[in-house]
Design a protein around this motif. Sequence first.
Motif, PDB file in Angstrom:
ATOM      1  N   GLY A   1     -20.292   4.874  -3.243  1.00 27.44           N
ATOM      2  CA  GLY A   1     -19.232   4.071  -2.650  1.00 27.44           C
ATOM      3  C   GLY A   1     -18.052   4.918  -2.208  1.00 27.44           C
ATOM      4  O   GLY A   1     -18.109   6.151  -2.187  1.00 27.44           O
ATOM      5  N   LEU A   2     -16.993   4.237  -1.853  1.00 30.41           N
ATOM      6  CA  LEU A   2     -15.811   4.896  -1.299  1.00 30.41           C
ATOM      7  C   LEU A   2     -14.560   4.308  -1.923  1.00 30.41           C
ATOM      8  O   LEU A   2     -14.502   3.106  -2.210  1.00 30.41           O
ATOM      9  CB  LEU A   2     -15.781   4.705   0.223  1.00 30.41           C
ATOM     10  CG  LEU A   2     -14.799   5.567   1.029  1.00 30.41           C
ATOM     11  CD1 LEU A   2     -15.234   7.032   0.991  1.00 30.41           C
ATOM     12  CD2 LEU A   2     -14.736   5.082   2.474  1.00 30.41           C
ATOM     13  N   VAL A   3     -13.557   5.151  -2.139  1.00 25.16           N
ATOM     14  CA  VAL A   3     -12.249   4.727  -2.636  1.00 25.16           C
ATOM     15  C   VAL A   3     -11.226   4.996  -1.538  1.00 25.16           C
ATOM     16  O   VAL A   3     -11.078   6.139  -1.092  1.00 25.16           O
ATOM     17  CB  VAL A   3     -11.848   5.477  -3.923  1.00 25.16           C
ATOM     18  CG1 VAL A   3     -10.462   5.036  -4.378  1.00 25.16           C
ATOM     19  CG2 VAL A   3     -12.872   5.226  -5.020  1.00 25.16           C
ATOM     20  N   VAL A   4     -10.539   3.962  -1.091  1.00 25.65           N
ATOM     21  CA  VAL A   4      -9.526   4.082  -0.042  1.00 25.65           C
ATOM     22  C   VAL A   4      -8.170   3.737  -0.646  1.00 25.65           C
ATOM     23  O   VAL A   4      -8.001   2.676  -1.265  1.00 25.65           O
ATOM     24  CB  VAL A   4      -9.828   3.153   1.150  1.00 25.65           C
ATOM     25  CG1 VAL A   4      -8.771   3.324   2.234  1.00 25.65           C
ATOM     26  CG2 VAL A   4     -11.211   3.442   1.717  1.00 25.65           C
ATOM     27  N   GLN A   5      -7.204   4.639  -0.474  1.00 29.80           N
ATOM     28  CA  GLN A   5      -5.849   4.452  -0.995  1.00 29.80           C
ATOM     29  C   GLN A   5      -4.882   4.307   0.172  1.00 29.80           C
ATOM     30  O   GLN A   5      -4.803   5.184   1.032  1.00 29.80           O
ATOM     31  CB  GLN A   5      -5.442   5.636  -1.873  1.00 29.80           C
ATOM     32  CG  GLN A   5      -6.337   5.830  -3.092  1.00 29.80           C
ATOM     33  CD  GLN A   5      -6.109   7.169  -3.756  1.00 29.80           C
ATOM     34  OE1 GLN A   5      -6.796   8.146  -3.452  1.00 29.80           O
ATOM     35  NE2 GLN A   5      -5.146   7.226  -4.656  1.00 29.80           N
ATOM     36  N   VAL A   6      -4.147   3.212   0.165  1.00 30.91           N
ATOM     37  CA  VAL A   6      -3.171   2.924   1.224  1.00 30.91           C
ATOM     38  C   VAL A   6      -1.782   2.907   0.601  1.00 30.91           C
ATOM     39  O   VAL A   6      -1.527   2.152  -0.344  1.00 30.91           O
ATOM     40  CB  VAL A   6      -3.467   1.574   1.910  1.00 30.91           C
ATOM     41  CG1 VAL A   6      -2.465   1.322   3.031  1.00 30.91           C
ATOM     42  CG2 VAL A   6      -4.885   1.549   2.446  1.00 30.91           C
ATOM     43  N   ASN A   7      -0.914   3.734   1.134  1.00 35.01           N
ATOM     44  CA  ASN A   7       0.457   3.815   0.634  1.00 35.01           C
ATOM     45  C   ASN A   7       1.394   3.262   1.702  1.00 35.01           C
ATOM     46  O   ASN A   7       1.543   3.856   2.767  1.00 35.01           O
ATOM     47  CB  ASN A   7       0.808   5.264   0.301  1.00 35.01           C
ATOM     48  CG  ASN A   7       2.066   5.377  -0.538  1.00 35.01           C
ATOM     49  OD1 ASN A   7       2.999   4.604  -0.349  1.00 35.01           O
ATOM     50  ND2 ASN A   7       2.088   6.327  -1.448  1.00 35.01           N
ATOM     51  N   LEU A   8       2.018   2.126   1.410  1.00 39.18           N
ATOM     52  CA  LEU A   8       2.970   1.502   2.332  1.00 39.18           C
ATOM     53  C   LEU A   8       4.342   1.475   1.681  1.00 39.18           C
ATOM     54  O   LEU A   8       4.455   1.192   0.474  1.00 39.18           O
ATOM     55  CB  LEU A   8       2.524   0.076   2.668  1.00 39.18           C
ATOM     56  CG  LEU A   8       1.209  -0.068   3.443  1.00 39.18           C
ATOM     57  CD1 LEU A   8       0.831  -1.526   3.563  1.00 39.18           C
ATOM     58  CD2 LEU A   8       1.321   0.566   4.824  1.00 39.18           C
ATOM     59  N   PRO A   9       5.402   1.771   2.428  1.00 35.85           N
ATOM     60  CA  PRO A   9       6.751   1.763   1.837  1.00 35.85           C
ATOM     61  C   PRO A   9       7.146   0.373   1.354  1.00 35.85           C
ATOM     62  O   PRO A   9       7.151  -0.582   2.126  1.00 35.85           O
ATOM     63  CB  PRO A   9       7.646   2.258   2.988  1.00 35.85           C
ATOM     64  CG  PRO A   9       6.863   1.993   4.232  1.00 35.85           C
ATOM     65  CD  PRO A   9       5.423   2.105   3.876  1.00 35.85           C
ATOM     66  N   GLU A  10       7.489   0.304   0.093  1.00 37.81           N
ATOM     67  CA  GLU A  10       7.892  -0.976  -0.518  1.00 37.81           C
ATOM     68  C   GLU A  10       9.398  -1.130  -0.404  1.00 37.81           C
ATOM     69  O   GLU A  10      10.158  -0.177  -0.576  1.00 37.81           O
ATOM     70  CB  GLU A  10       7.468  -0.996  -1.984  1.00 37.81           C
ATOM     71  CG  GLU A  10       7.740  -2.319  -2.687  1.00 37.81           C
ATOM     72  CD  GLU A  10       7.277  -2.292  -4.140  1.00 37.81           C
ATOM     73  OE1 GLU A  10       7.293  -3.369  -4.779  1.00 37.81           O
ATOM     74  OE2 GLU A  10       6.924  -1.205  -4.628  1.00 37.81           O
ATOM     75  N   THR A  11       9.838  -2.353  -0.121  1.00 41.94           N
ATOM     76  CA  THR A  11      11.261  -2.619  -0.047  1.00 41.94           C
ATOM     77  C   THR A  11      11.839  -2.763  -1.452  1.00 41.94           C
ATOM     78  O   THR A  11      11.119  -2.892  -2.436  1.00 41.94           O
ATOM     79  CB  THR A  11      11.545  -3.926   0.732  1.00 41.94           C
ATOM     80  OG1 THR A  11      11.053  -5.023  -0.028  1.00 41.94           O
ATOM     81  CG2 THR A  11      10.877  -3.896   2.072  1.00 41.94           C
TER      82      THR A  11
END
Length: 377
Positions: free
Chosen positions: A361-371
Amino acid sequence: MRLRTRLTAWYAGVFLIAGVALIALNYWLLAEWMPMDGAVAARALPTDPYGSYATIEAAQLPADTVVVTGEQLKASTMSTVLWQSIIALLVAAVIAVWLGWVVAGRVLAPLHSITTTAHRLEATRLDQRIELDGPPDELKELADTFDGMLDRLASSFDSQKRFVANASHELRTPLAVQRTLIEVALGAPDASDEIRRLGAHLLDTNERSEKLIDGLLLLARSDRGLATRELVWLDETIEDEVQSCASLAASKEVTFDVSVRPYLVEGDPVLLAQLIGNLLRNAVLYNKPGGTVSVRLGRELVVSNTGPTVPAEAVPGLFEPFRRLRDRVGTAGSGLGLSIVQSVARAHQGSVKARPNGGGGLVVQVNLPETGVRQPS
């Protein structure tokens, strides 16, 4: 070694060479100016207003008078001058190094501006310019050339994005017409079984084409950046997308394992929903029967599945449009899923990275700026 350090070293080296040469020249001139070989000196007494001198015999001097020869006086004077010159040179060298560091920094400041601007540039953010002020020297010419190159690149990228968006939009109409004609033909009472099988195949092909066009439109939209922004609860969007993928997961015998917390971001809700939906659908489609899709939202969004083994060297290519693993060719995907995820994340000043999951399988990490806003209790 950094350029500023090298320039400072060059400045200091040139100063030291010039200082040593000056000390050597002064030492030689002083030695030539003091010809005192073999003379006996005591106290020099002026005997007339014109500066003539008389020599006093050593025996005529008081007993506590120190008498030195001319050679001793010359050697003492030369030694004193030499050591004082060396100390002065060392002090001046320290000052020269400091001044060289400051001057090198001021000279290289425009290059730092160029480098900083280049680091801020992305395919979706070509609006940065150096706009260097100053005299028309080589650095000003370099900065202006760099700005001109960015203008040409921005124009080229905009033309390409407009072409993709317009072409994709124009292709949707004939595809919709084709789908209608096929459905009408299949609904005819005199349609044979062969025509129905052919129509079903054409409808499937048409659906794949429509999904591809929609993906290209979405990719072009996210590449152009965000026109408007609003506050979006990412955890609620995840829950909505999990429900939307429930039927697909059930048909693939895949279960979801979801753990989220309140997470507020600023951006486009449609694009963010598409980002999460693409991740979830990919995790379901490229899974195995009885597998799971893990969704974790803590400091970042992490989506992993239990699908086939993914080679580590193949992971970077999955983010390129239309790139899929060999064993994934022929699936329902169009090869745009992770490309859209990466484009949407960048449009929100975020980042995406992936790695193989242990055991498949695959692990995808998404980093979005949190307010800094928190959900009221």
